[in-house]
Design a protein around this motif. Structure first.
Motif, PDB file in Angstrom:
ATOM      1  N   GLN A   1      11.599   1.477  18.469  1.00 38.35           N
ATOM      2  CA  GLN A   1      11.384   2.916  18.635  1.00 38.35           C
ATOM      3  C   GLN A   1      12.045   3.729  17.520  1.00 38.35           C
ATOM      4  O   GLN A   1      13.161   3.440  17.098  1.00 38.35           O
ATOM      5  N   TYR A   2      11.309   4.765  17.095  1.00 37.30           N
ATOM      6  CA  TYR A   2      11.778   5.721  16.104  1.00 37.30           C
ATOM      7  C   TYR A   2      11.489   7.119  16.616  1.00 37.30           C
ATOM      8  O   TYR A   2      10.581   7.316  17.422  1.00 37.30           O
ATOM      9  N   LEU A   3      12.253   8.071  16.133  1.00 36.25           N
ATOM     10  CA  LEU A   3      11.970   9.478  16.413  1.00 36.25           C
ATOM     11  C   LEU A   3      11.645  10.172  15.099  1.00 36.25           C
ATOM     12  O   LEU A   3      12.361  10.018  14.108  1.00 36.25           O
ATOM     13  N   LEU A   4      10.563  10.922  15.093  1.00 33.32           N
ATOM     14  CA  LEU A   4      10.166  11.687  13.926  1.00 33.32           C
ATOM     15  C   LEU A   4      10.470  13.151  14.234  1.00 33.32           C
ATOM     16  O   LEU A   4       9.966  13.698  15.214  1.00 33.32           O
ATOM     17  N   HIS A   5      11.305  13.759  13.388  1.00 35.25           N
ATOM     18  CA  HIS A   5      11.689  15.163  13.537  1.00 35.25           C
ATOM     19  C   HIS A   5      10.941  15.983  12.483  1.00 35.25           C
ATOM     20  O   HIS A   5      11.072  15.720  11.283  1.00 35.25           O
TER      21      HIS A   5
ATOM     22  N   MET B   1      -0.243   0.020  14.978  1.00 35.82           N
ATOM     23  CA  MET B   1       0.731  -0.819  15.687  1.00 35.82           C
ATOM     24  C   MET B   1       1.786  -0.013  16.444  1.00 35.82           C
ATOM     25  O   MET B   1       2.637  -0.582  17.102  1.00 35.82           O
ATOM     26  N   TRP B   2       1.726   1.304  16.343  1.00 40.48           N
ATOM     27  CA  TRP B   2       2.718   2.171  16.976  1.00 40.48           C
ATOM     28  C   TRP B   2       2.021   3.194  17.852  1.00 40.48           C
ATOM     29  O   TRP B   2       0.932   3.670  17.521  1.00 40.48           O
ATOM     30  N   GLU B   3       2.657   3.553  18.936  1.00 40.07           N
ATOM     31  CA  GLU B   3       2.163   4.601  19.811  1.00 40.07           C
ATOM     32  C   GLU B   3       2.960   5.864  19.502  1.00 40.07           C
ATOM     33  O   GLU B   3       4.185   5.826  19.418  1.00 40.07           O
ATOM     34  N   VAL B   4       2.259   6.975  19.338  1.00 37.98           N
ATOM     35  CA  VAL B   4       2.902   8.252  19.018  1.00 37.98           C
ATOM     36  C   VAL B   4       2.868   9.123  20.266  1.00 37.98           C
ATOM     37  O   VAL B   4       1.796   9.433  20.783  1.00 37.98           O
ATOM     38  N   ILE B   5       4.046   9.493  20.728  1.00 41.42           N
ATOM     39  CA  ILE B   5       4.164  10.332  21.920  1.00 41.42           C
ATOM     40  C   ILE B   5       4.965  11.574  21.557  1.00 41.42           C
ATOM     41  O   ILE B   5       6.039  11.473  20.976  1.00 41.42           O
ATOM     42  N   THR B   6       4.426  12.725  21.922  1.00 37.30           N
ATOM     43  CA  THR B   6       5.132  13.975  21.667  1.00 37.30           C
ATOM     44  C   THR B   6       6.273  14.108  22.664  1.00 37.30           C
ATOM     45  O   THR B   6       6.062  14.077  23.869  1.00 37.30           O
ATOM     46  N   GLN B   7       7.488  14.236  22.152  1.00 39.12           N
ATOM     47  CA  GLN B   7       8.661  14.435  22.993  1.00 39.12           C
ATOM     48  C   GLN B   7       8.897  15.913  23.266  1.00 39.12           C
ATOM     49  O   GLN B   7       9.193  16.301  24.378  1.00 39.12           O
ATOM     50  N   SER B   8       8.761  16.713  22.213  1.00 36.87           N
ATOM     51  CA  SER B   8       8.935  18.150  22.376  1.00 36.87           C
ATOM     52  C   SER B   8       8.297  18.884  21.203  1.00 36.87           C
ATOM     53  O   SER B   8       8.244  18.367  20.093  1.00 36.87           O
ATOM     54  N   VAL B   9       7.824  20.075  21.507  1.00 37.75           N
ATOM     55  CA  VAL B   9       7.302  20.991  20.489  1.00 37.75           C
ATOM     56  C   VAL B   9       7.885  22.355  20.828  1.00 37.75           C
ATOM     57  O   VAL B   9       7.814  22.796  21.971  1.00 37.75           O
ATOM     58  N   SER B  10       8.456  23.007  19.830  1.00 36.37           N
ATOM     59  CA  SER B  10       9.019  24.332  20.081  1.00 36.37           C
ATOM     60  C   SER B  10       7.905  25.306  20.452  1.00 36.37           C
ATOM     61  O   SER B  10       6.738  25.098  20.108  1.00 36.37           O
ATOM     62  N   GLU B  11       8.275  26.349  21.144  1.00 36.37           N
ATOM     63  CA  GLU B  11       7.301  27.340  21.593  1.00 36.37           C
ATOM     64  C   GLU B  11       6.528  27.938  20.418  1.00 36.37           C
ATOM     65  O   GLU B  11       5.342  28.228  20.523  1.00 36.37           O
ATOM     66  N   ASP B  12       7.179  28.085  19.276  1.00 29.15           N
ATOM     67  CA  ASP B  12       6.512  28.658  18.107  1.00 29.15           C
ATOM     68  C   ASP B  12       5.815  27.602  17.239  1.00 29.15           C
ATOM     69  O   ASP B  12       5.267  27.923  16.198  1.00 29.15           O
ATOM     70  N   ALA B  13       5.828  26.330  17.675  1.00 22.86           N
ATOM     71  CA  ALA B  13       5.166  25.211  16.985  1.00 22.86           C
ATOM     72  C   ALA B  13       5.699  24.974  15.570  1.00 22.86           C
ATOM     73  O   ALA B  13       4.999  24.456  14.716  1.00 22.86           O
ATOM     74  N   LYS B  14       6.959  25.315  15.346  1.00 23.67           N
ATOM     75  CA  LYS B  14       7.576  25.082  14.044  1.00 23.67           C
ATOM     76  C   LYS B  14       8.470  23.842  14.035  1.00 23.67           C
ATOM     77  O   LYS B  14       8.813  23.340  12.966  1.00 23.67           O
ATOM     78  N   GLN B  15       8.850  23.372  15.210  1.00 25.36           N
ATOM     79  CA  GLN B  15       9.659  22.161  15.315  1.00 25.36           C
ATOM     80  C   GLN B  15       9.000  21.227  16.322  1.00 25.36           C
ATOM     81  O   GLN B  15       8.372  21.668  17.288  1.00 25.36           O
ATOM     82  N   MET B  16       9.189  19.929  16.084  1.00 29.27           N
ATOM     83  CA  MET B  16       8.600  18.936  16.960  1.00 29.27           C
ATOM     84  C   MET B  16       9.384  17.640  16.830  1.00 29.27           C
ATOM     85  O   MET B  16       9.904  17.322  15.761  1.00 29.27           O
TER      86      MET B  16
END
Length: 182
Positions: free
Chosen positions: A129-133, A158-173
């Protein structure tokens, strides 16, 4: 904002919705650029937002969020074709995604010192597992998610991408990339 995003979006929109719809939208909008973009130009983000919203509204067949995600996936494939040198030498999506900030965005800043690309940092949790910021001053998190998914697909999925969080303004994820089990 770099013109390449504008030209790529128009190519995407023409492919998805047709050239006549896109031209009709551009003809109706009062844009500083008159809708004439070059890949090396620099344009206000608000103009991209205006064109994007107008195209999606005119098409009427897709939500804005779905269009942003689809554009990101499409953009990953387009970049792979046009800028293969950035993809070459990587055995999988993880090694590729880990170089976006240090290699690709560094090259962008060398070519265009006024460019302000987003920050894309991949952090290893463990072998599975990795986290992409993602962090940007523009609300394009859904495009970035599409780019991440498209990049994973380009390297065999080979990897599953799951959204953990997205800021309300969609500038961070934050995205989680987990190795798919066999």
């Amino acid at each position: 904002m770099r013109g390449i995003i504008f030209t790529e979006f128009l190519d995407f929109a023409e492919e998805q919705f047709g050239m006549s719809l896109v031209q009709s939208v551009l003809d109706k909008l009062l844009l500083n650029s008159s809708g004439a973009y070059t890949a090396v130009g620099n344009y206000p983000y608000k103009e991209l937002e205006t064109v994007l919203v107008a195209v999606v509204e005119e098409a009427g067949s897709i939500s804005l969020n779905d269009a942003l995600f689809a554009f990101g996936k499409w953009l990953a494939a387009s970049f792979q074709n046009k800028y293969a040198q950035f993809f070459d030498g990587h055995s999988d999506a993880i090694t590729f995604l880990s170089t976006i900030d240090e290699h690709i965005h560094t090259e962008v800043r060398k070519l265009y010192p006024d460019a302000v690309p987003p920050s894309v940092i991949l952090k290893k949790i463990d072998e599975e597992q990795y986290l992409l910021h993602y962090n940007s001053h523009r609300p394009l998190a859904l495009v970035a998610r599409g780019l991440a998914v498209g990049s994973v697909e380009a390297f065999g999925g080979m990897w599953e991408v799951i959204t953990q969080s997205v800021s309300e303004d969609a500038k961070q994820m934050i995205l989680s990339l987990s190795r798919k089990s066999d």
